[in-house]
Write an enzyme that holds these catalytic residues in place. Structure first.
Site, short mmCIF file in Angstrom:
data_model
loop_
_atom_site.label_atom_id
_atom_site.label_comp_id
_atom_site.label_asym_id
_atom_site.label_seq_id
_atom_site.Cartn_x
_atom_site.Cartn_y
_atom_site.Cartn_z
N HIS A 684 0.76 -1.22 0.02
CA HIS A 684 0.13 0.02 -0.18
C HIS A 684 0.84 1.38 0.00
CE1 HIS A 684 -3.31 -2.81 1.90
NE2 HIS A 684 -3.47 -2.54 0.61
N PHE A 685 0.57 2.22 -0.70
CA PHE A 685 1.47 3.32 -0.98
C PHE A 685 0.58 4.85 -1.54
CE2 PHE A 685 1.35 1.05 -5.00
CZ PHE A 685 0.86 2.01 -5.85
N GLU A 687 1.59 7.52 -4.32
CA GLU A 687 2.51 8.08 -5.38
C GLU A 687 2.26 9.06 -6.16
OE1 GLU A 687 5.39 4.66 -6.98
OE2 GLU A 687 3.67 5.04 -8.66
N HIS A 809 -10.50 -3.26 -5.17
CA HIS A 809 -9.95 -4.27 -5.58
C HIS A 809 -10.43 -5.63 -5.13
CE1 HIS A 809 -6.08 -2.00 -6.98
NE2 HIS A 809 -7.03 -1.94 -8.05
N ASN A 810 -10.74 -5.78 -3.79
CA ASN A 810 -11.29 -7.06 -3.32
C ASN A 810 -12.60 -7.02 -2.80
OD1 ASN A 810 -8.69 -8.11 -3.52
ND2 ASN A 810 -8.18 -7.48 -1.54
N PRO A 873 -1.75 -0.17 -10.73
CA PRO A 873 -0.60 0.38 -10.28
C PRO A 873 0.56 -0.58 -10.80
CG PRO A 873 -2.06 0.23 -8.41
CD PRO A 873 -2.72 -0.38 -9.71
N HIS A 899 -5.44 -5.91 -11.68
CA HIS A 899 -5.48 -4.78 -10.59
C HIS A 899 -3.99 -4.30 -10.41
CE1 HIS A 899 -3.94 -7.16 -7.53
NE2 HIS A 899 -3.91 -6.48 -6.56
N ALA A 901 0.66 -5.33 -11.06
CA ALA A 901 1.68 -6.07 -11.79
C ALA A 901 1.64 -7.55 -10.99
CB ALA A 901 3.03 -5.49 -11.53
#
Length: 977
Positions: A684-685, A687, A809-810, A873, A899, A901
């Site tokens: 989690h980030f 950016e 995402h989930n 991302p 969602h 890489a």
């Protein structure tokens, strides 16, 4: 037909980039993998394909189970997996949304409160009434709120270089100096954290009454009422209050005194006295603060000054209670007190509470007799000639208890002492035999209570004695080999060259033999030097090294969950333990940010909470949290943390209908209340990025994107609240729907039948967690707007800091999709379908993102004619992407795409290859990317090389028409937990 050999699986090529796991056996539908051969090779390296096949067994699953191009192994269901399941006749599965389950065999010892240990399996029927020991900032106990059984799984045996062992599944996390790491990511030479004190095995006490009101017949009614109100009268052997009293009584017999009317005084070091004070509070009494005063002492003619620390209680009821339990009213030296009458009827662990507290006050700490041998730990008492028999009985009872728990003692010694002015006195002394194994048993099962210095010293003694024993065993082995080889005719001079040991040892072993066991060599560290170098943490844990990990077969495995924020527990002495993304646009260009990257990343890192544990942008009370769970981003709008446009550009306008805060457990709420507006940890980030490429200019224009523009990507989820929702319902579903569970190939796919009470409750709770996640990201975005306003000295509105989109995402969502039906109109798998019709499904997206195409009614009005924005991302050193929902997504993937890489490398592997500071320096110097994180280890775990090629993942999505490339972004600066 083209096939791909993926080890256990042979995949059939449906068409370019689409591969099928054929439907066989109990599979209800086929599996599908969307990947190039390059990505397929990476997906095949873990359990993703097996988990995908297992998913096809879920009742009501439609068409096929799908793995996206970024798929990698998860829990039960692959991350990057999608499944559409009939919402009327199917199931809903927490495992297909996301939860953690970490497993240990049933014979694993779990440390519990009051110095006990119990096998994990035995907690099944009583876990809600027990408290497990947690290694937080200090050792503490915590209620157990979860017990799970996960069927038969592969189990591995871990052994450390100091002999500690445990068995666990590959996914079970172990605490290491770098945080929690799954066993599968550990190997020989890696370090892990252990707590050497084991405690005694739990046994249920014999039930009997110790004190009744008759024992207080002469006391005034108020005193008896005080005791009765605190559940201390009557006092029974099974009462939890008795366990606190045993500790308090044992310590006071050693280092306490009676003062004025009602007073009990306790003496010790401040941190130890605080522990006693907490136990006094636990039984309902109020201790004084800790007092400190300097006192003059004289011993053997020498005078010195020392600081004395103490506290007192002034309750007549507590004092009388302890006296009835055996505390002497007169001077201890002249009193005939002995062992409390009831003690030997209690369980061993209860007796240990009493004796260990006495030892904490009275027994000497571990110390070196000479070099590598330790003194016998001893405890002594002075008694008058008239009361010496009582004192001797006290020590005989003590020795009998220690013998019962496998600890040998020396004979009781007695010495005449200089008589005091009132009495002739005799000194009695009892010691623990100083055989190494005997001392280890004592220090690790009984030891010292209420004395941190002695506890730390005992842990050092345990570790030293284990090290000494290994060295002796090594020398025994060498001596035996040398003697045998010398007897066989091998020259001693050659043996000297072969073994890493001194020549004299080889000669004695070869020629003269030896009696008894060898001693450690001259270079072996003595105990005092070892203590100087060896570190024991404040929570009494130590670092050890993994010696071996080996597969030991398959076993039924279990797990527990604790309430404490540390989320760990002690097993065999080892410490073992929903997301989404949004993009914020600006009208800034890269030129506006260049030269200010470091200032910006520092300001963001300072303003936005990140990392494990609590702390958020806002602290909420109970009512506020209920609003957040029910209303989502609408709450943030009302509170001034959002504007109307934020809701219009969020999936579902930032609120899930049907969310029910009452379906969320109090434990989940407690975890979330301290974390609202925080990034968390792991991948989690936040950016800051610049747009580098635009692929579809018309769509990019509608999204408000252009080359060289600055945007901010926020990737995080519902923190501890969402995790707790999953684990809470997992337990309930496993218990309530055991029959369904037994039909599935993997217990981690535990599911509730559609329409059942649990299915409805879980869906309502999950929706509430989604609302929490949206608000969490909204608050972080709000704080980001404030930071940009400060750094660039202008209002965020002037910088046009507008939300592009926020997507989960989930998630499992009720959606309407076309599914195959048989001639009678019943939903069937792909192979049996003769027609299709619209059906309501639970679409499970685990590590996947919704990707609705243009024209879909659930796409926000601003984007409906071009398609839903999708944010994918990449890693810190690669690009991220903005896509739009592709026209084939509904038919191919239930309106879904990848969602991110997807990981290539475990976190431990990453830390073995990368050094966090090096990664930061390289990103800054070669790509002008500024990264700031809670630790270097976090940066190493998320290094660019840890992830799949996001360009390839997105290319496959684009080629298949499930998510079309719109723009590419590249990092400028990044903050992580």
């Amino acid at each position: 037909m083209t096939t791909y050999d993926a080890g256990e699986f042979t995949l059939e090529k449906v068409r370019e980039y689409v591969w099928k796991i054929p439907q066989t056996g109990e599979m209800r539908v086929p599996g599908r993998v969307l990947a190039s051969e390059e990505l397929l090779a990476e997906i095949s390296e873990d359990l993703s394909l097996k988990q995908l096949k297992n998913t096809t067994h879920l009742p009501g699953i439609q068409k096929y189970a799908i793995a996206m191009p970024d798929a990698h192994q998860g829990y039960g269901f692959p991350v990057g997996g999608v499944a559409g399941i009939d919402a009327e006749n199917g199931v809903i599965s927490p495992g297909a949304v996301g939860y953690d389950i970490n497993c240990l065999p049933g014979s694993t010892d779990v440390r519990l409160s009051f110095g006990r240990r119990m096998e994990l399996e035995d907690l099944r029927e009583r876990f809600e009434d027990e408290r497990a020991i947690v290694a937080g900032d200090e050792l503490t106990d915590s209620p157990i709120r979860l017990f799970t059984e996960s069927g038969t799984k592969p189990v591995y045996r871990v052994e450390t270089t100091r002999g500690q062992t445990i068995q666990a599944t590959a996914e079970h996390p172990f605490l290491t100096p770098d945080g929690m790491v799954e066993l599968g990511d550990l190997g020989p030479g890696d370090q892990t954290i252990v707590q050497p004190f084991r405690g005694l095995e739990h046994e249920d006490p014999e039930a009997f009454t110790i004190l009744t009101e008759d024992d207080f017949a002469d006391a005034n009614p108020q005193l008896k009422r005080v005791l009765t109100d605190r559940n201390l009268l009557p006092l029974r052997s099974t009462d939890e209050e008795l366990n606190y009293l045993l500790k308090i009584l044992g310590f006071h017999l050693g280092d306490g005194s009676l003062g004025g009317e009602g007073q009990l005084w306790f003496y010790g070091e401040p941190e130890d006295l605080e522990s006693i004070r907490e136990d006094v509070k636990s039984i309902g009494f109020t201790p004084s603060k800790v007092y400190s005063r300097d006192r003059q002492h004289e011993i053997d003619g020498s005078s010195f000054k020392a600081t004395e620390h103490s506290f007192k209680t002034t309750s007549k009821a507590l004092r009388r209670l302890l006296i009835e339990l055996g505390l002497p009213e007169d001077s201890k030296i002249s009193s005939e007190f002995s062992t409390p009458w009831f003690l030997d009827r209690l369980a061993d662990w209860q007796q240990a509470l009493f004796y260990s507290a006495f030892f904490g006050a009275e027994m000497n700490a571990p110390a070196a007799q000479h070099d590598t041998n330790l003194y016998c730990p001893k405890v002594s008492q002075n008694r008058t000639v008239e009361t010496v028999d009582s004192g001797r009985q006290f020590f005989e009872d003590m020795a009998a208890f220690l013998s019962d728990v496998g600890i040998e003692t020396n004979e009781i010694e007695s010495f005449e002492t200089d008589s005091n002015r009132d009495h002739d006195t005799i000194r009695l002394r009892l010691g623990i035999k100083n055989d190494s194994q005997n001392l280890i048993r004592f220090f690790s099962t009984v030891g010292y209570r209420y004395n941190r210095d002695k506890q730390r010293r005992a842990i050092k003694a345990i570790e030293y004695l284990k090290r000494k024993e290994r060295e002796i065993v090594r020398r025994e082995r060498i001596a035996s080999e040398v003697q045998a080889r010398a007897d066989g005719g091998e020259p001693v001079r050659e043996l000297k060259e072969e073994y890493d040991i001194n020549d004299r040892f080889i000669e004695r072993s070869a020629w003269s033999g030896r009696e008894g066991r060898p001693r450690p060599g001259e270079t072996f560290l003595d105990f005092e030097d070892f203590c100087e170098d060896f570190e024991v943490q404040e929570n009494l844990t130590v670092t050890t090294t993994v010696d071996s990990i080996e597969h030991v077969g398959e076993k039924t495995v279990y797990d527990i969950g604790v309430e404490h924020d540390a989320h760990n527990f002690l097993a065999n002495g080892f410490v073992v333990s929903n997301c989404g993304v949004r993009m914020l646009k600006t009208n800034l260009t890269y030129a506006d940010v260049q030269g200010r990257e470091e200032e910006l990343v520092d300001a963001l890192f300072e303003a936005i909470p990140a990392g494990l544990g609590g702390g958020g942008v806002v602290q909420t009370d109970v009512d506020t949290l209920e609003d957040v769970l029910e209303r989502g981003v609408d709450w943030a709008l009302e509170e001034g943390y959002a504007v109307e446009a934020d809701l219009a550009h969020c999936e579902d306008e930032g609120v899930r209908p049907g969310a029910d805060p009452d379906a969320v457990s109090q434990k989940a709420k407690d975890r979330g209340r301290q974390q609202l507006g925080s990034l968390g940890s792991g991948n989690h980030f936040l950016e800051v990025q610049r747009v580098t490429d635009v692929y579809r200019a018309d769509v990019a224009e509608r999204f408000g994107l252009k080359e060289d523009q600055i945007v901010v990507l926020i990737h995080c989820g519902s923190r501890g609240l969402g995790h707790q929702v999953c684990t809470d319902y997992l337990r309930d579903i496993e218990q309530a729907h055991q029959g369904l569970l037994e039909q599935l190939p993997d217990k981690e796919l535990a599911a509730a039948p559609a329409g059942s009470h649990l299915a409805e409750e879980y869906y309502a709770a999950m929706n509430a967690a989604i609302n929490f996640a949206w608000v969490n990201r909204q608050l972080i975005m709000h704080r980001t707007r404030e930071v940009f306003a400060d750094v660039f000295d202008r209002d965020w509105r002037d910088m046009e800091m507008e939300l592009l989109y926020d997507v989960a995402h989930n998630i499992a969502k009720k959606e309407t999709h076309d599914v195959g039906v048989d001639p009678e109109g019943r939903p069937v798998g792909e192979a049996d379908a003769v027609d299709s019709e619209e059906r309501e499904l639970f679409v499970h997206r685990k590590g996947a993102t919704r990707a609705f195409p243009a024209g879909h009614p659930e796409v926000p009005a601003a984007y409906r004619d071009v398609g839903q924005p999708i944010i994918i991302p990449g890693s810190m050193g690669s690009g991220s992407y903005v896509l739009r929902g592709g026209e084939n997504s509904l038919e191919e993937t239930f309106g879904s795409t990848a969602h991110g890489a997807g990981r290539l490398m475990s976190r431990t592997e990453a830390k073995n290859i990368y050094w966090g500071e090096d990664v930061q320096d390289d990103l800054r110097e070669t790509q002008q990317i500024y990264v700031k994180a809670e630790s270097g280890a976090t940066v190493a775990e998320e290094a660019p090389g840890v992830y799949k090629d996001v360009d390839e993942v997105v290319r496959i999505s684009d080629e298949l028409g499930i998510g079309d490339r719109v723009a590419r972004t590249f990092p400028v600066c990044n903050i992580k937990g």
